[in-house]
Scaffold this motif. Structure first.
Motif, short mmCIF file in Angstrom:
data_model
loop_
_atom_site.label_atom_id
_atom_site.label_comp_id
_atom_site.label_asym_id
_atom_site.label_seq_id
_atom_site.Cartn_x
_atom_site.Cartn_y
_atom_site.Cartn_z
N ASP A 29 53.37 65.58 84.90
CA ASP A 29 54.17 65.87 83.71
C ASP A 29 53.65 65.01 82.55
OD1 ASP A 29 56.07 66.62 81.92
OD2 ASP A 29 57.70 65.44 82.83
N TRP A 34 50.08 63.58 74.37
CA TRP A 34 50.77 62.31 74.63
C TRP A 34 49.74 61.21 74.90
CZ3 TRP A 34 51.19 58.12 77.74
CH2 TRP A 34 52.31 57.31 77.57
N ARG A 38 49.34 58.02 72.37
CA ARG A 38 49.86 56.71 72.81
C ARG A 38 48.77 55.73 73.20
NH1 ARG A 38 53.76 56.25 70.22
NH2 ARG A 38 54.49 54.49 71.46
N THR A 39 47.55 56.26 73.55
CA THR A 39 46.50 55.37 74.07
C THR A 39 45.13 55.53 73.40
OG1 THR A 39 45.61 56.87 75.75
CG2 THR A 39 47.56 55.60 76.36
N CYS A 114 41.36 42.77 84.04
CA CYS A 114 40.75 43.32 82.82
C CYS A 114 40.08 42.26 81.96
CB CYS A 114 41.77 44.09 82.01
SG CYS A 114 42.40 45.53 82.87
N MET A 213 52.61 48.60 86.57
CA MET A 213 52.58 47.94 85.25
C MET A 213 53.83 48.23 84.46
SD MET A 213 49.71 48.11 82.23
CE MET A 213 49.74 49.87 81.94
N ARG A 216 55.08 48.59 78.40
CA ARG A 216 55.53 48.16 77.08
C ARG A 216 55.44 46.63 76.94
NH1 ARG A 216 60.87 51.22 74.95
NH2 ARG A 216 60.00 52.78 76.35
N PHE A 219 51.83 45.54 76.66
CA PHE A 219 51.38 45.86 75.30
C PHE A 219 51.78 44.73 74.33
CE2 PHE A 219 51.45 47.68 71.14
CZ PHE A 219 50.56 48.73 71.13
N ALA A 222 49.85 41.64 74.94
CA ALA A 222 48.44 41.80 74.57
C ALA A 222 48.24 41.57 73.07
CB ALA A 222 47.94 43.19 74.98
N HIS A 250 38.28 44.64 74.81
CA HIS A 250 38.65 45.37 76.02
C HIS A 250 39.35 46.65 75.59
CE1 HIS A 250 40.23 46.57 79.78
NE2 HIS A 250 41.47 46.21 79.52
N ASN A 253 44.05 50.16 75.02
CA ASN A 253 44.91 51.02 74.21
C ASN A 253 44.41 50.93 72.77
OD1 ASN A 253 47.11 51.94 72.51
ND2 ASN A 253 48.35 51.93 74.38
N ILE A 256 46.35 48.73 70.47
CA ILE A 256 46.11 47.28 70.59
C ILE A 256 44.80 46.93 69.87
CG2 ILE A 256 45.64 45.37 72.20
CD1 ILE A 256 47.27 46.89 74.33
N GLY A 311 44.40 40.91 80.72
CA GLY A 311 44.63 41.66 81.96
C GLY A 311 45.65 41.00 82.86
O1 UT7 Z 1 44.10 46.53 80.68
C1 UT7 Z 1 45.19 45.76 81.02
C2 UT7 Z 1 46.13 45.69 79.91
N1 UT7 Z 1 46.88 46.91 79.83
C3 UT7 Z 1 47.37 47.25 78.67
O2 UT7 Z 1 47.12 46.59 77.69
C4 UT7 Z 1 48.31 48.44 78.61
C5 UT7 Z 1 49.41 48.12 77.64
N2 UT7 Z 1 50.41 49.17 77.53
C6 UT7 Z 1 50.17 50.36 76.97
O3 UT7 Z 1 49.06 50.68 76.63
C7 UT7 Z 1 51.33 51.28 76.72
O4 UT7 Z 1 52.52 50.58 76.94
C8 UT7 Z 1 51.33 52.55 77.59
C9 UT7 Z 1 50.21 53.47 77.12
C10 UT7 Z 1 51.15 52.19 79.05
C11 UT7 Z 1 52.64 53.30 77.42
O5 UT7 Z 1 52.87 53.59 76.05
P1 UT7 Z 1 54.30 53.27 75.40
O6 UT7 Z 1 54.23 53.74 74.03
O7 UT7 Z 1 54.55 51.81 75.63
O8 UT7 Z 1 55.24 54.21 76.21
P2 UT7 Z 1 56.46 53.81 77.17
O9 UT7 Z 1 55.98 53.20 78.42
O10 UT7 Z 1 57.46 53.07 76.35
O11 UT7 Z 1 57.00 55.24 77.48
C12 UT7 Z 1 57.51 56.11 76.45
C13 UT7 Z 1 57.89 57.40 77.10
C14 UT7 Z 1 58.73 57.22 78.35
O12 UT7 Z 1 59.68 58.28 78.38
P3 UT7 Z 1 61.18 58.01 77.93
O13 UT7 Z 1 61.71 56.94 78.84
O14 UT7 Z 1 61.11 57.58 76.51
O15 UT7 Z 1 61.82 59.34 78.12
C15 UT7 Z 1 57.76 57.43 79.46
O16 UT7 Z 1 58.36 57.92 80.63
O17 UT7 Z 1 56.71 58.11 77.50
C16 UT7 Z 1 56.85 58.48 78.88
N3 UT7 Z 1 55.53 58.50 79.48
C17 UT7 Z 1 54.73 59.57 79.46
N4 UT7 Z 1 54.89 60.79 78.93
C18 UT7 Z 1 53.88 61.67 79.07
C19 UT7 Z 1 54.88 57.49 80.13
N5 UT7 Z 1 53.68 57.92 80.53
C20 UT7 Z 1 53.55 59.19 80.12
C21 UT7 Z 1 52.54 60.14 80.26
N6 UT7 Z 1 52.74 61.37 79.71
N7 UT7 Z 1 51.36 59.90 80.86
#
Ligand code: UT7
Length: 323
Positions: A29, A34, A38-39, A114, A213, A216, A219, A222, A250, A253, A256, A311
């Protein structure tokens, strides 16, 4: 005479198989829109069945050695950063050592997820500075596809497989304007162990486990820590963002990456971005990006290159090199 680690060559390797966002959206899903929004990720590479981290590492290493005009027998140190080793032990680096025909010195792995490439770079740089090694190969290699929960859309869309490598060679220290590694700055905060981890391991479950992970929170951490780390690295040499030719971050996102570029007042074109095609390849992301930007002529000898990564651990760090 004091010594400095100079970059002598770099190389990268990506598995052939491309997995697009649309392919993921057919079984999860999620959507291309998206993931991109978001990334910044559009697609990622996935290692073939039987293609191991050491295979990716070896391919990147061979390219880096060729670029440097040396062979494996010239090396006296291999530091390989990975969180996805072929086996629990021995170190994946020792397999690569044998495959490269390197017979002296030492080869070992580093685990900082990472941030692994920055940590590995620090170890190799320090070894060269104190005269413990003369010619070092620093590798970041990962097969994160093997530790992803492919049912978890919050993590599995983010990562890809790949490897990158850098050859460092001892050279006389020509001061801050001369070519070579200026410094590396390492940090960790183990109180944040649980916000990015793998729920398996030889001592806990006896299985490889899957990546978990709190996106949020990672993020938020980071942006905060990486902003501090890049400023720390520049301040150590009395430099500012205006002195930087290239930011090679790195690739976790795009938001970031952009935040750090803005913090340094860099022009968008000054940041090397590969996330659209590579996704997050963990320890491989920085050397893969370096290889790309050197290969297409963006990074040139004499340029000031700033690298940063964060990381699991959490671990984070930054490094400055005059290419
Ligand atoms: O390399 C190591 C370091 N890692 C990082 O730096 C990663 C850091 N984090 C991020 O890059 C971001 O937090 C993510 C890309 C992982 C997530 O983005 P976000 O803007 O923080 O989204 P979120 O986790 O707050 O989720 C927002 C919504 C949620 O739905 P609800 O609760 O608002 O209804 C998630 O369930 O997006 C939903 N969601 C998705 N929707 C569609 C989460 N993953 C997905 C997806 N497709 N793949």
């Amino acid at each position: 005479m004091s010594l400095r680690a100079q970059v002598a060559g770099c190389g990268g390797y990506l598995p052939e198989r491309v997995m697009t966002n649309d392919e993921l959206a057919r079984r999860l899903d999620t959507s291309d829109a998206w993931i991109r929004q978001r990334t910044g990720i559009g697609e990622r590479r996935i290692a073939a069945a039987g293609e191991l981290t050491s295979d990716l590492a070896l391919a990147a290493a061979k390219r880096a050695l060729r670029h440097a005009g040396i062979s494996g027998s010239d090396l006296d140190l291999i530091v390989l950063a990975t969180a996805t080793p072929d086996h629990t032990f021995p170190a994946t680096a020792t397999k690569v050592q044998a495959q490269l025909g390197m017979k002296r010195g030492a080869a070992f792995d580093i685990q900082a997820v990472c941030s692994g490439f920055i940590f590995a770079l620090a170890v190799a740089d320090n070894a060269i500075r104190v005269g413990q090694a003369r010619t070092a190969l620093v590798i970041g290699a990962e097969t994160f596809s093997r530790i992803l929960d492919w049912q978890d859309r919050g993590t599995c869309v983010l990562f890809g497989d790949g490897a990158g490598a850098l050859v460092l060679r001892a050279a006389p220290d020509a001061g801050p304007g001369g070519r070579g590694m200026l410094s590396t700055h390492l940090h960790s905060d183990g109180s944040l162990y649980d916000i990015l981890y793998v729920d398996g391991g030889p001592s806990s479950t006896g299985t490889a486990g899957h990546l978990r992970m709190e996106g949020r929170e990672v993020f938020r951490q980071a942006v905060h820590h990486l902003s501090e780390a890049v400023e720390e690295a520049l301040a150590a040499h009395g430099l500012s963002g205006a002195d930087v030719d290239w930011l090679v971050p790195h690739q976790a996102n795009l938001r970031i990456i952009d935040a750090i570029g803005k913090r340094l007042s860099l022009r968008p074109g000054q940041t090397v971005v590969t996330i659209e095609r590579h996704a997050n390849t963990s320890a491989a992301s920085i050397p893969l990006a370096l290889d790309e930007a050197v290969g297409d002529g963006r990074i040139k000898p004499g340029h000031l290159v700033l690298m940063e990564a964060l990381g699991g651990g959490l671990t984070w760090g930054a490094s400055l090199v005059r290419w």
